[in-house]
Design a protein around this motif. Structure first.
Motif, PDB file in Angstrom:
ATOM      1  N   GLU C  89       0.827  -1.204   0.000  1.00 17.46           N
ATOM      2  CA  GLU C  89       0.000   0.000   0.000  1.00 17.46           C
ATOM      3  C   GLU C  89       0.867   1.263   0.000  1.00 17.46           C
ATOM      4  N   VAL C  90       1.928   1.138   0.775  1.00 15.76           N
ATOM      5  CA  VAL C  90       2.824   2.304   0.844  1.00 15.76           C
ATOM      6  C   VAL C  90       3.458   2.559  -0.523  1.00 15.76           C
ATOM      7  N   SER C  91       3.925   1.501  -1.163  1.00 12.75           N
ATOM      8  CA  SER C  91       4.545   1.684  -2.478  1.00 12.75           C
ATOM      9  C   SER C  91       3.545   2.264  -3.449  1.00 12.75           C
ATOM     10  N   ASP C  92       2.302   1.814  -3.329  1.00 12.30           N
ATOM     11  CA  ASP C  92       1.278   2.326  -4.220  1.00 12.30           C
ATOM     12  C   ASP C  92       1.088   3.835  -3.991  1.00 12.30           C
ATOM     13  N   PHE C  93       1.057   4.183  -2.692  1.00 12.52           N
ATOM     14  CA  PHE C  93       0.927   5.599  -2.352  1.00 12.52           C
ATOM     15  C   PHE C  93       2.091   6.396  -2.962  1.00 12.52           C
ATOM     16  N   ILE C  94       3.284   5.885  -2.790  1.00  9.87           N
ATOM     17  CA  ILE C  94       4.474   6.591  -3.263  1.00  9.87           C
ATOM     18  C   ILE C  94       4.480   6.752  -4.782  1.00  9.87           C
ATOM     19  N   SER C  95       3.965   5.710  -5.446  1.00  8.92           N
ATOM     20  CA  SER C  95       3.978   5.798  -6.910  1.00  8.92           C
ATOM     21  C   SER C  95       3.155   6.983  -7.378  1.00  8.92           C
ATOM     22  N   GLY C  96       2.155   7.353  -6.592  1.00  6.81           N
ATOM     23  CA  GLY C  96       1.389   8.559  -6.899  1.00  6.81           C
ATOM     24  C   GLY C  96       2.291   9.779  -6.971  1.00  6.81           C
ATOM     25  N   PHE C  97       3.270   9.838  -6.085  1.00  9.81           N
ATOM     26  CA  PHE C  97       4.218  10.967  -6.096  1.00  9.81           C
ATOM     27  C   PHE C  97       5.147  10.882  -7.282  1.00  9.81           C
ATOM     28  N   ARG C  98       5.553   9.631  -7.583  1.00 13.12           N
ATOM     29  CA  ARG C  98       6.484   9.465  -8.701  1.00 13.12           C
ATOM     30  C   ARG C  98       5.860   9.929  -9.995  1.00 13.12           C
ATOM     31  N   GLN C  99       4.540   9.656 -10.128  1.00 15.30           N
ATOM     32  CA  GLN C  99       3.891  10.001 -11.386  1.00 15.30           C
ATOM     33  C   GLN C  99       3.575  11.490 -11.483  1.00 15.30           C
ATOM     34  N   SER C 100       3.488  12.134 -10.361  1.00 13.76           N
ATOM     35  CA  SER C 100       3.109  13.546 -10.395  1.00 13.76           C
ATOM     36  C   SER C 100       4.288  14.410 -10.839  1.00 13.76           C
ATOM     37  N   ALA C 101       3.991  15.371 -11.689  1.00 15.50           N
ATOM     38  CA  ALA C 101       5.055  16.259 -12.160  1.00 15.50           C
ATOM     39  C   ALA C 101       5.475  17.229 -11.058  1.00 15.50           C
ATOM     40  N   ALA C 154       6.230  30.154   3.274  1.00 18.22           N
ATOM     41  CA  ALA C 154       4.895  29.686   3.606  1.00 18.22           C
ATOM     42  C   ALA C 154       4.052  29.461   2.360  1.00 18.22           C
ATOM     43  N   ASN C 155       4.223  30.298   1.376  1.00 20.21           N
ATOM     44  CA  ASN C 155       3.424  30.166   0.163  1.00 20.21           C
ATOM     45  C   ASN C 155       3.732  28.861  -0.541  1.00 20.21           C
ATOM     46  N   LYS C 156       5.030  28.590  -0.645  1.00 19.01           N
ATOM     47  CA  LYS C 156       5.433  27.357  -1.303  1.00 19.01           C
ATOM     48  C   LYS C 156       4.936  26.160  -0.502  1.00 19.01           C
ATOM     49  N   ALA C 157       5.063  26.257   0.819  1.00 19.77           N
ATOM     50  CA  ALA C 157       4.653  25.151   1.674  1.00 19.77           C
ATOM     51  C   ALA C 157       3.164  24.876   1.477  1.00 19.77           C
ATOM     52  N   ARG C 158       2.395  25.965   1.359  1.00 16.20           N
ATOM     53  CA  ARG C 158       0.961  25.763   1.239  1.00 16.20           C
ATOM     54  C   ARG C 158       0.609  25.136  -0.107  1.00 16.20           C
ATOM     55  N   ILE C 159       1.307  25.579  -1.141  1.00 14.01           N
ATOM     56  CA  ILE C 159       1.043  24.995  -2.460  1.00 14.01           C
ATOM     57  C   ILE C 159       1.448  23.525  -2.459  1.00 14.01           C
ATOM     58  N   THR C 160       2.586  23.221  -1.847  1.00 20.53           N
ATOM     59  CA  THR C 160       3.032  21.842  -1.762  1.00 20.53           C
ATOM     60  C   THR C 160       1.999  20.999  -1.018  1.00 20.53           C
ATOM     61  N   GLN C 161       1.480  21.576   0.057  1.00 12.85           N
ATOM     62  CA  GLN C 161       0.489  20.859   0.841  1.00 12.85           C
ATOM     63  C   GLN C 161      -0.732  20.526  -0.025  1.00 12.85           C
ATOM     64  N   GLY C 162      -1.125  21.478  -0.849  1.00 12.60           N
ATOM     65  CA  GLY C 162      -2.257  21.244  -1.738  1.00 12.60           C
ATOM     66  C   GLY C 162      -1.980  20.094  -2.693  1.00 12.60           C
ATOM     67  N   TYR C 163      -0.763  20.088  -3.240  1.00 15.63           N
ATOM     68  CA  TYR C 163      -0.408  19.014  -4.164  1.00 15.63           C
ATOM     69  C   TYR C 163      -0.435  17.660  -3.444  1.00 15.63           C
ATOM     70  N   ILE C 164       0.094  17.645  -2.221  1.00 18.80           N
ATOM     71  CA  ILE C 164       0.136  16.374  -1.482  1.00 18.80           C
ATOM     72  C   ILE C 164      -1.287  15.879  -1.222  1.00 18.80           C
ATOM     73  N   THR C 165      -2.154  16.821  -0.868  1.00 19.61           N
ATOM     74  CA  THR C 165      -3.546  16.436  -0.636  1.00 19.61           C
ATOM     75  C   THR C 165      -4.135  15.813  -1.895  1.00 19.61           C
ATOM     76  N   GLY C 166      -3.804  16.404  -3.035  1.00 21.58           N
ATOM     77  CA  GLY C 166      -4.298  15.875  -4.301  1.00 21.58           C
ATOM     78  C   GLY C 166      -3.850  14.440  -4.519  1.00 21.58           C
ATOM     79  N   VAL C 167      -2.575  14.192  -4.247  1.00 22.39           N
ATOM     80  CA  VAL C 167      -2.051  12.837  -4.427  1.00 22.39           C
ATOM     81  C   VAL C 167      -2.771  11.868  -3.484  1.00 22.39           C
ATOM     82  N   TRP C 168      -2.991  12.355  -2.304  1.00 25.06           N
ATOM     83  CA  TRP C 168      -3.644  11.517  -1.292  1.00 25.06           C
ATOM     84  C   TRP C 168      -5.067  11.141  -1.721  1.00 25.06           C
ATOM     85  N   ILE C 169      -5.809  12.150  -2.215  1.00 26.29           N
ATOM     86  CA  ILE C 169      -7.187  11.877  -2.617  1.00 26.29           C
ATOM     87  C   ILE C 169      -7.217  10.884  -3.774  1.00 26.29           C
TER      88      ILE C 169
END
Lengths: 605, 369, 399
Positions: C89-101, C154-169
């Motif tokens: 499951e973890v690898s599957d989760f991570i692959s989401g990050f790998r695929q994201s630009a 903070a701005n970058k952190a917030r944008i990154t957080q948004g991207y991470i949430t996207g991967v998670w969903i």
């Protein structure tokens, strides 16, 4: 303008024509605020300018000449009083005034990135000259100024004299009734100066134009039909220059001192009561006395320690002007009998060559600013570098001071090339830059402190020298004034003091007297004479031909070449003719240039 | 030697400080800029204007919308009645966001069907849009969690627990304001030095100076010290304001900060003097300073991250002293970074400083015409 | 022949055009004079490299620097991934990050190493799966994935957080599909970002930049050239001729208007061809709006030059009052609505504010007339105000 006003103006103008006046100045006062101080540029000034003649406005820099001319042209508004030109008030009716006059500001605003022709077109447009009349007017102006072969050249590429002539042509575009020229000859070489005067005279003769012209050159005053004298914003007098000089008939003498005594003689005369003016002219001394006396009495009464022969000479306008200024200062109790600076004598052999220049060359790109010149300066000499702006004298000067590398040739100052020698070698040299370069934000004393430290003076000696400078140049009362606020004459003193802090055996002076009034100039040369007397070697550049007379020897430069070198007498003697038995330095210069041009033309064929 | 340098330094100080105008330049713009930057330059949004088009009469939608109304980040400007209203509201910039809830939203939620909240954003400033969208996401996430807690069902297998280090509330003011220390120090130092030689050239005093027995090194040091001292004072004042007025914690070592500041000032002064030595008039000095300052601020990471730039542009930023000092300031303020971590930032600045000062020294004598 | 002799060939009988040389005084605008002034200015522009430089080279350089240097699109954000105990499951989760630009995941061995990487800025954040992640996921659900972000930017952190949430969903959806369960996800967000669907920050930054650059150029060109005339003494010679101040001002505005507009055309071409910003509005509106703004900027420059005596001071003022305000207070990057109210008021006196809004709308949204007209009215108001002050201040005097 309504009908009635028009009538009034016409009536007034008629009245003026009758009186023969084209301009009246009545009680004009003008103040400027500079920083916290208020400077009065004009103080209840009244004068008038006659029709159809050249009137000179004569006074040193800062006397208020430019302010007066700007008020006349409607560019400034007087605080009180008014100027009336051809019956029109120059403040309320300035547009009408401006379309009837020609005005040439001090630095005539030529568009340097426009060609000669384009500049002419612009001014023809501005004066709305009909197209049909233009070509004839252009031809006329170009022939008169001799600029016809250069119409497609950019104005910025013209020489200083040509620029000035083009500026004059532009301000003559609409054939004004009154021509106002603000210092048209400043910084212009003597040849162009003579040509400018030709053009001005021609306007008066052929067009019946009236001319008001300001100048700081006292010899030019004699070329005017009438002069208005101005000093510190105050009217000193108005008359023809002959009337002024005639008042001193019998007071002027040329003294021939014994060999090598000219400086001592001049110095002694300067202290003597009854002497208005004593200046060095080559190997002679020119003397102006308070009272008319005869030549024998001069020999008997003045200066008993130094032997000389006196002969009576006709007075010059300058003598009268100096007397006027002196009297004014005396009335205000401001004349100080100052002693020239003291200097511990510099050891040296009078034949020793302190400065030696051989085949010196300086190129800027393809342009040769200095083309292989050679000369040498001996110990204790005052040596002059003469030439018009752009002759290459400043470039030569800067190379000698080590500020600019030479492109070729060889130069030595006290046995070293200052560019490559160590920093200590520069301690031998005192340098006074053009425009009296001081730190404007620093007070007099702060400037002295800074320069003494920069020259490496320390401790008690430094304190002594600062005290010496304040005392010898009468700077004590002004010691906490910021140097930006000093009058020009004091700036010059301070600049000289700063250059002398470390008692240098060699002194470089770059245009040291430009812009200062004749009295300050005389005082300055007294100091320089005293220094030379003590064995200091002095090298000076100047474009004032008359100042060359103070030099022991000199070179005259043009276009990067040396045209002639020698003592003032030797040079002048070369152009002595029957027609002109006593040529001035300026005559000599013009003759040299003409000869040089003729040689060049011949070489070209 | 020391006395000559000292005399030159005193002279420079008098020249800078006796003139009321130049004194003002040192005091007023930094304060004005600190205030304007501090309050205006922020990526955080508040009072984002939004409109609602709610077709759903149910309770869930009301609960969700209540969360928006309760948030300080959002401000309700209009309630819309039809689909057609959406476009004008966005086009005319009345609202940045329109929240559209379909008629079956509450019902779907109740029936455990996917319920969609449609969000339409004005993308004319896409950064603002993205930030606003993030806010929407987090409100919806909170809503989901609260709803799930009350109504049973399948729990998602994992959740994100996000912590941000150094700036817990992700307040972007902190980022910008700490950057101002570096920015203003650079601007003031360049301003002082870039004019200093050019001004003397214009006034002719530089010739006078070169003819004295002072060596170029002495002139260089004498001209550098005032900038150094004024820059240090200015930076200290701004840092004090940041801590006292904007309440940003200073977590790291002050010593490490001042070592960094010294290296930074060295490089800024070097570049300023180099610009000055190359220019003949003050005007050229001013243009030179401007042409240096603009790119160096843009390519420093002051407002936007360097990593987002193209690779070639990123390479250029290594020549920019501001880049290094921004990292130092922010690391020390927020991260409490130590000496050893900052070493890679110190030495490039020192190197830039030494090279540019040497160039300036050579240019003093070279550029004489 | 000597120079003096040349002058002697003066046609003695040639009478001069004195009587016809426009002795009349008019306060209106004389076409000959105006034409002469404009022609002169044109020659000067063509021959003076500095005005060409300011009008053409400066915008190109600034657009390139800003266009490439300012970007808020985070891509390939480096994140450390720490997996205490690997699982499918973890690898599957991570692959989401790998695929994201948006991400560049870096696998790290332990949390200490990852924390160090954050401190040395090798990574911007950490995604940490603790050893009990897998167990908790199956037993209770809601297993925590710990995300640590560097909050300095903070701005970058917030944008990154948004991207991470996207991967998670995305991962959650995949997971649900795979397992055939329906997850308890009451509300989902479906967003549409209008005008800039791909969320390229360049699309809005470049039009904003053009506004800033044009402010700078318009103001700098005019303020410097007029100050230059004063400094070189050409103004003094000019104003003693019968020319009126109106003619002098129009004679300056017209040529520099066209020069500034050429710079504008260049910038727009660069925006469209180099930075690929869509231009959705009409060229006509763009031209009209730019012309209005250019006039306002030129009037501002004229005002500066009246206040400043020298080119030096004029340049300094132009930079200070145009560049920073246009950068910070125009809404170019920082949202005006989020600023404190007093500062929002302040933004109204920044002309660039209206131009930024106008350009971003014309480029990205198209012809939205109410916005266009409102901004035009503001610009006109400011331009008229500047013109009034200039008219009041400039007299044919040296004081």
């Amino acid at each position: 303008m309504n009908h009635e006003e028009g009538n009034n103006a016409r009536n007034e103008s008629l009245a003026m024509k009758k009186s023969g006046l084209c301009m009246t100045i009545e009680g004009v006062t003008k103040d400027f605020i500079s920083g916290k101080r208020t400077v009065r540029a004009l103080d209840n000034f009244s004068a008038s300018v006659k029709k159809g003649i050249v009137t000179g406005l004569i006074g040193p820099d800062g006397a208020g000449k430019t302010t007066l001319m700007r008020i006349a042209a409607g560019l400034l508004v007087p605080d009180s009083g008014h100027v009336s030109i051809l019956g029109m008030d120059s403040t309320t009716d300035f547009l009408a005034v401006q379309s009837s006059i020609g005005y040439m500001p001090q630095r005539f605003g030529l568009y340097e990135d426009l060609t000669v022709q384009e500049n002419l077109d612009l001014y023809a447009d501005l004066h709305d000259i009909p197209a049909s009349k233009r070509q004839a007017r252009y031809d006329e102006l170009m022939n008169m100024t001799g600029l016809a072969p250069f119409t497609s050249r950019l104005a910025g590429r013209l020489s200083g004299g040509m620029k000035q002539k083009l500026g004059l042509a532009c301000s003559l575009m609409n054939v004004p009734e009154l021509l106002i020229l603000d210092e048209p000859t400043v910084g212009v070489d003597p040849v162009s100066r003579r040509e400018l005067w030709e053009i001005v005279y021609r306007q008066v003769r052929d067009e019946n134009m009236s001319v008001l012209l300001s100048t700081a050159y006292l010899d030019e005053a004699e070329r005017c039909q009438e002069v208005i004298l101005i000093h510190e914003g105050i009217f000193l007098g108005q008359d023809s220059p002959e009337v002024f000089s005639r008042s001193l008939a019998g007071n002027s003498f040329m003294l021939t001192p014994d060999e090598g005594q000219k400086r001592r003689l001049q110095e002694e005369l300067s202290h003597t009561d009854g002497v208005v003016d004593a200046i060095i002219l080559g190997s002679k001394v020119r003397l102006v006395t308070e009272e008319p006396v005869d030549a024998h009495e001069v020999e008997r009464r003045f200066c008993k320690n130094t032997g000389f022969r006196a002969e009576s000479v006709p007075p010059r306008f300058e003598d009268a002007f100096i007397k006027l200024l002196r009297d004014r200062l005396k009335d205000r109790g401001e004349i100080q009998d100052s002693t020239p600076v003291s200097r511990t004598p510099v050891e040296g052999n009078p034949d020793e060559e302190v400065i030696n220049v051989r085949n010196l060359v300086r190129k800027f790109g393809d342009f040769y600013a200095v083309r292989g010149i050679s000369f040498s300066v001996r110990h204790g000499e005052i040596f002059g570098l003469l030439g018009a702006n752009g002759a290459g004298k400043s470039t030569t000067f800067r190379m000698l001071c080590g500020l600019l590398p030479a492109s070729g040739g060889h130069l030595m100052v006290a046995g070293k090339d200052l560019r490559t020698a160590g920093a200590e070698a520069r301690a031998n040299v005192g340098y006074m830059a053009q425009k009296f370069s001081l730190y404007p934000e620093l007070t007099v004393v702060q400037n002295l402190k800074f320069f003494s430290s920069a020259y490496g003076l320390e401790g008690k000696y430094r304190k002594e020298r600062i005290r010496w400078a304040l005392d010898s140049f009468q700077l004590e009362p002004l010691k906490d004034v910021r140097s930006a606020d000093l009058p020009l004459g004091y700036k010059q003193r301070l600049a000289l003091a700063a250059a002398l802090m470390h008692e240098p055996p060699i002194l470089f002076l770059d245009e040291p007297t430009s812009g200062v009034d004749p009295l300050a100039r005389r005082e300055f040369w007294r100091h320089i004479n005293a220094l030379a007397q003590a064995g200091v070697t002095v090298m000076v550049t100047t474009h004032f031909m008359e100042e060359a007379e103070y030099c022991d020897r000199m070179v005259i430069m043009a276009q990067g070449e040396i045209l002639a070198q020698g003592t003032p007498e030797e040079l002048k003697a070369r152009f002595r003719t029957d027609k002109n038995p006593n040529p001035t330095m300026e005559d000599t210069f013009i003759a040299l240039i003409e000869k040089h041009e003729a040689e060049k033309d011949r070489g070209g064929h | 030697m020391i006395k000559k340098i000292f005399a030159l330094m005193i002279k420079e100080f008098i020249a800078i400080l006796t003139n009321r105008k130049s004194r003002m330049v040192l005091v007023i713009p930094p304060i004005a800029q600190l205030i304007v930057f501090g309050y205006a330059a922020s990526f955080d949004l508040n009072n984002v204007p939004y409109a609602v088009y709610n077709e759903d009469p149910g309770q869930a939608s009301r609960e969700l919308l209540a969360r928006f109304e309760g948030s300080r980040a959002f401000k309700l400007v209009r309630t819309l009645d039809s689909d057609g209203d959406i476009a004008p509201v966005i086009n005319l910039k009345e609202a940045l966001i329109v929240l559209h809830i379909g008629p079956k939203f509450s019902e779907n939620i109740r029936r455990n069907q996917p319920a969609e909240l449609q969000v339409i954003l004005d993308g004319r400033n896409s950064n603002t849009a993205l930030i606003a969208l993030n806010y929407v996401h987090s409100i919806v996430m909170d809503f989901n969690q609260a709803w799930s807690a009350r109504h049973e069902g399948h729990v998602p297998p994992a959740r994100l627990v996000v912590r941000s280090w150094f700036n817990r509330t992700l307040n972007s003011h902190w980022f910008i304001i700490t950057g101002i220390v570096a920015l203003l120090t650079l601007v003031v130092t360049i301003e002082i030095t870039a004019m200093s030689v050019a001004k003397e050239r214009e006034g002719g005093t530089f010739d006078q100076l070169l003819v004295t027995p002072m060596t170029p090194l002495e002139i260089l040091i004498g001209k550098s010290l005032p900038g150094f001292i004024i820059g240090t004072l200015e930076a200290t004042f701004i840092m004090f304001m940041i801590v006292a007025w904007f309440h940003i914690p200073l977590r790291g070592s002050i010593l490490a900060m001042y070592v960094g500041l010294s290296a930074f000032l060295l490089s800024a002064i070097g570049i300023g003097l180099m610009i000055s030595a190359m220019s003949v008039t003050q005007q050229q000095g001013l243009m030179g300073a401007f042409l240096f300052l603009v790119p160096s601020v843009i390519l420093s990471g002051f407002a936007t991250p360097i990593e987002n730039m193209p690779e070639a542009v990123q390479a250029i930023t290594y020549l920019n002293p501001l880049r290094y000092f921004l990292i130092i300031v922010r690391s020390i303020f927020m991260e409490g970074a130590s000496f050893s971590l900052l070493w890679p930032q110190y030495w490039p600045m020192a190197l830039i400083g030494i090279l540019s000062l040497a160039t300036a020294g050579i240019m003093f004598r070279r550029r004489m015409y | 022949m000597s120079r003096t002799e040349k002058g002697a060939k003066f046609p003695a009988g040639a009478r001069s055009p004195r009587s016809t040389s426009g002795r009349h005084v008019s306060r209106g605008i004389n076409r000959t004079r105006l034409k002469g002034l404009i022609r002169k200015e044109m020659y000067q522009i063509i021959r003076d490299p500095s005005s060409i430089g300011i009008a053409f080279v400066l915008p190109v350089i600034l657009l390139l620097i800003f266009g490439y240097g300012v970007s808020l699109d985070a891509k390939h954000v480096p994140v450390a991934v720490v997996i205490d105990k690997p699982s499918r499951e973890v690898s599957d989760f991570i692959s989401g990050f790998r695929q994201s630009a948006y991400f560049r995941p870096v696998i790290m061995n332990n949390i200490k190493e990852a924390e160090h990487a954050v401190m040395t800025r090798e990574v911007d954040g950490i995604i940490w799966f603790r050893s009990n992640f897998g167990r908790q996921m199956f037993l209770e659900g809601n297993a925590p994935v710990e995300v640590i972000l560097n909050g300095v930017d903070a701005n970058k952190a917030r944008i990154t957080q948004g991207y991470i949430t996207g991967v998670w969903i995305k991962w959650l959806e995949r997971y649900a599909l795979e397992k055939g369960v329906r997850l308890r996800m009451p509300a989902t967000v479906k967003h549409r970002i209008w005008f800039n669907a791909s969320v390229r920050s360049r699309n809005y930054l470049v039009p904003g930049l053009i506004a800033i650059i044009m402010t700078l150029i318009g103001a700098m060109l005019t303020s410097m050239v007029i100050a230059r005339e004063w400094e070189r003494g050409t103004m003094e010679a000019l104003i003693v001729t019968p020319v009126s101040m109106k003619e002098i001002i129009i004679g300056k505005v017209v040529p520099y208007f066209f020069l500034g507009m050429s710079g504008m055309v260049l910038s727009v071409l660069m925006a469209v061809w180099i930075f690929h910003v869509p231009l959705r509005g009409s060229i006509l509106a763009l031209t009209a709006g730019s012309a209005l703004f250019m006039l306002t900027a030129i009037f501002m420059g004229l005002l500066i030059s009246t206040a400043a005596g020298s080119q030096f001071v004029a340049g300094q003022i132009a930079i200070v009052i145009t560049f920073l305000p246009a950068f910070i207070l125009s809404g170019f990057v920082f949202d005006i609505g989020s600023m404190p109210v007093p500062i929002q008021w302040l933004t109204h006196i920044v002309p660039a504010r209206y131009f930024v809004s106008m350009l971003q709308t014309i480029f990205l949204a198209g012809n939205i007339w109410p916005i266009f007209i409102t901004n035009c009215l503001w610009l006109m108001g400011m331009g008229a105000f500047f013109m009034m002050v200039i008219k009041k201040k400039s007299r044919k005097r040296l004081e």
